[in-house]
Design a protein around this motif. Structure first.
Motif, PDB file in Angstrom:
ATOM      1  N   GLY A 181       0.657  -1.136  -0.045  1.00 10.04           N
ATOM      2  CA  GLY A 181       0.012   0.170  -0.011  1.00 10.04           C
ATOM      3  C   GLY A 181       0.901   1.292  -0.001  1.00 10.04           C
ATOM      4  N   THR A 182       0.264   2.347  -0.174  1.00 11.39           N
ATOM      5  CA  THR A 182       0.910   3.324  -0.050  1.00 11.39           C
ATOM      6  C   THR A 182       0.528   4.723   1.092  1.00 11.39           C
ATOM      7  N   ASN A 183      -0.390   4.206   1.996  1.00  7.13           N
ATOM      8  CA  ASN A 183      -0.931   4.936   2.870  1.00  7.13           C
ATOM      9  C   ASN A 183       0.255   5.497   3.878  1.00  7.13           C
ATOM     10  N   ASP A 184       1.053   4.633   4.136  1.00  9.06           N
ATOM     11  CA  ASP A 184       2.128   4.889   5.152  1.00  9.06           C
ATOM     12  C   ASP A 184       3.562   5.563   4.585  1.00  9.06           C
ATOM     13  N   GLN A 185       3.313   5.498   3.175  1.00  8.87           N
ATOM     14  CA  GLN A 185       4.570   6.231   2.417  1.00  8.87           C
ATOM     15  C   GLN A 185       5.923   5.531   2.317  1.00  8.87           C
ATOM     16  N   TYR A 240      -5.278   0.079  -2.728  1.00  9.70           N
ATOM     17  CA  TYR A 240      -4.147   0.240  -2.170  1.00  9.70           C
ATOM     18  C   TYR A 240      -3.856   1.696  -1.540  1.00  9.70           C
ATOM     19  N   GLU A 241      -4.468   2.711  -2.211  1.00 13.56           N
ATOM     20  CA  GLU A 241      -3.917   4.122  -1.710  1.00 13.56           C
ATOM     21  C   GLU A 241      -4.316   4.075  -0.149  1.00 13.56           C
ATOM     22  N   ALA A 242      -5.137   3.418   0.486  1.00  6.62           N
ATOM     23  CA  ALA A 242      -5.387   3.704   1.976  1.00  6.62           C
ATOM     24  C   ALA A 242      -4.979   2.591   2.718  1.00  6.62           C
ATOM     25  N   GLN A 243      -4.253   1.721   1.690  1.00  7.80           N
ATOM     26  CA  GLN A 243      -3.588   0.351   2.688  1.00  7.80           C
ATOM     27  C   GLN A 243      -2.374   0.503   3.410  1.00  7.80           C
ATOM     28  N   THR A 244      -2.493   0.199   4.685  1.00  8.14           N
ATOM     29  CA  THR A 244      -1.437   0.268   5.569  1.00  8.14           C
ATOM     30  C   THR A 244      -0.533  -0.786   5.805  1.00  8.14           C
ATOM     31  N   ASP A 247      -1.946  -3.874   6.924  1.00  9.49           N
ATOM     32  CA  ASP A 247      -2.723  -4.449   5.835  1.00  9.49           C
ATOM     33  C   ASP A 247      -1.988  -5.289   5.124  1.00  9.49           C
ATOM     34  N   LYS A 393       1.015   6.321  -7.809  1.00  5.11           N
ATOM     35  CA  LYS A 393      -0.471   6.934  -7.850  1.00  5.11           C
ATOM     36  C   LYS A 393      -0.691   7.631  -9.143  1.00  5.11           C
TER      37      LYS A 393
END
Length: 417
Positions: A181-185, A240-244, A247, A393
């Motif tokens: 994911g990309t939530n946590d960068q 996936y944008e909100a996936q930690t 996750d 993204k």
């Protein structure tokens, strides 16, 4: 056939090694690895004390988030232990420059380590070493062997094979091709850009050229990894944008995704969670026959408090940490955290053995942003997180990301001006 006990064998073979001390000396070890306490008490300390009569070890870890503050307070008060566990790069360099860590460049055991291994605990000009390298983590891709077998896939070795496998998994529709994911960068940079990037900038050649100002982040070698990342978004699954980070771990270990871009630090945890066989492959090269490069990133070292009352005993421990005996114990006790010494080590864990075997096939380097380049503002490490996410993204082009990072680095780092 009776399985050989490597710890017992080490105890027997080293029982008579080392000098006897006139009276017992106790070395206190400062560390943030409180999760390693049982390993030190049950395995490392008994092996060392058996080989070195008269030296006792007292392992006294702090909570990871509190370690830096607690250690600095103890050092300033003169109450810190004899042995200091060292984080890589600037945190430990600051301790050395403040006079808290001793110069151990002349230690016999340092000859067992390469320049790459020592880079996390050397002065900027590499002339002085202040911590013995203990372990690294290696980047790559872990995959679900059951899914690969079901879909008739093999481990990819080239980028074309990598994307062909991702396409096949996506077309089948039963599984998410890649769990990230990309939530946590940070994952996008650590498990993405700095995972695949060394194959483009040629490992240490490119990293050192960037440090020297001979290459720029707008050069093709540094923009190209973003071009690959720009393709990843199609394979990361819905949302996936909100996936930690947790996750993604759950998605993979529950068998819902085929591939997990990652590092070897996941091995121990995944072994207890996944009910399928796992395999691993190193970052695929651009074309068959190309040299492969891996991020074999320096993670943990160990040094001597410059104010210790027991310098000779401390040096004895540090030399032992550089030995094959320590490497064997540590690597098997903590699968996925690999000894940095040049001595060959055989690991009991098959997935860990797969990762460490890449050292014999590929050239090793470390994460490009960790030495010197993240001292200023903007911080290149954090900016690389943001840029990697934006590229995945589709919010920023690879070229624009490279230009933004270069502009930020050049704003404070003289060799890039």
């Amino acid at each position: 056939m009776t399985k050989r006990n490597p710890i017992g064998a080490l105890l027997i073979s080293t029982m008579l090694a080392g000098p006897a001390w006139a009276e017992d000396v106790t070395l206190t070890i400062e560390s943030w690895r409180n999760d390693d306490l049982a390993i030190w008490q049950d395995q490392i300390i008994p092996a060392f004390e058996a080989a070195h009569p008269g030296i006792k070890l007292n392992f006294t870890p702090s909570a990871p988030a509190e370690y830096n503050a607690i250690l600095n307070s103890k050092l300033e008060a003169g109450s810190a232990g004899d042995i200091i566990t060292c984080r890589p790069f600037d945190a430990s360099l600051a301790l050395f420059e403040a006079g808290h860590l001793a110069d151990i460049s002349a230690l016999d055991g340092m000859s067992n380590f390469s320049a790459v291994a020592k880079s996390g605990w050397s002065t900027d000009d590499a002339s002085i070493q202040y911590c013995v390298p203990m372990a690294s983590v290696i980047h790559g891709f872990i995959y679900n062997k059951d899914i690969f077998a079901e879909l008739g896939l093999e481990e990819p070795t080239t980028e074309a094979e990598f994307f062909a496998a991702l396409d096949a998994i996506k077309d089948d529709g039963s599984y998410i091709p890649m769990a990230m994911g990309t939530n946590d960068q940070w994952e996008a940079a650590t498990m993405g850009y700095n995972n695949i990037g060394p194959n483009y900038w040629k490992g240490e050649d490119g990293r050192l050229a960037l440090l020297a100002g001979d290459q720029k982040l707008t050069d093709e070698a540094w923009v190209a990894p973003f071009r690959q990342l720009a393709k990843w978004g199609d394979y990361l699954g819905d949302g996936y944008e909100a996936q930690t980070y947790p996750d993604s771990q759950n998605i993979f270990t529950l068998g819902r995704a085929a591939i997990y871009p990652t590092g070897s630090w996941e091995i121990s945890g995944f072994n207890g969670l996944a009910d399928f066989e796992m395999g691993a492959f190193y970052p695929p090269v651009q074309a068959a026959g190309d040299t492969c490069y891996i991020s074999d990133h320096t993670d943990i070292g160990i040094g001597m408090n410059a104010a210790t009352d027991n310098p000779e005993a401390a040096k004895t421990l540090l030399n032992w940490v550089g030995s094959p005996e320590f490497a064997t114990i540590f690597a098997n006790a903590l699968p996925g955290f690999f000894p940095l010494s040049s001595a060959p080590v055989t690991l009991d864990d098959p997935l860990a053995q797969e990762f460490i075997s890449w050292r014999g096939e590929c050239e090793s380097t470390i994460r490009s942003t960790y030495q010197v380049l993240s001292r200023g503002t903007p911080n290149l490490e954090n900016e690389t997180w943001n840029a990697s996410v934006a590229v995945i993204k589709g919010d920023e082009s690879p070229e624009d990301a490279g230009q933004r990072l270069q502009k930020g680095l050049a704003s404070w780092y003289e060799p890039q001006q």
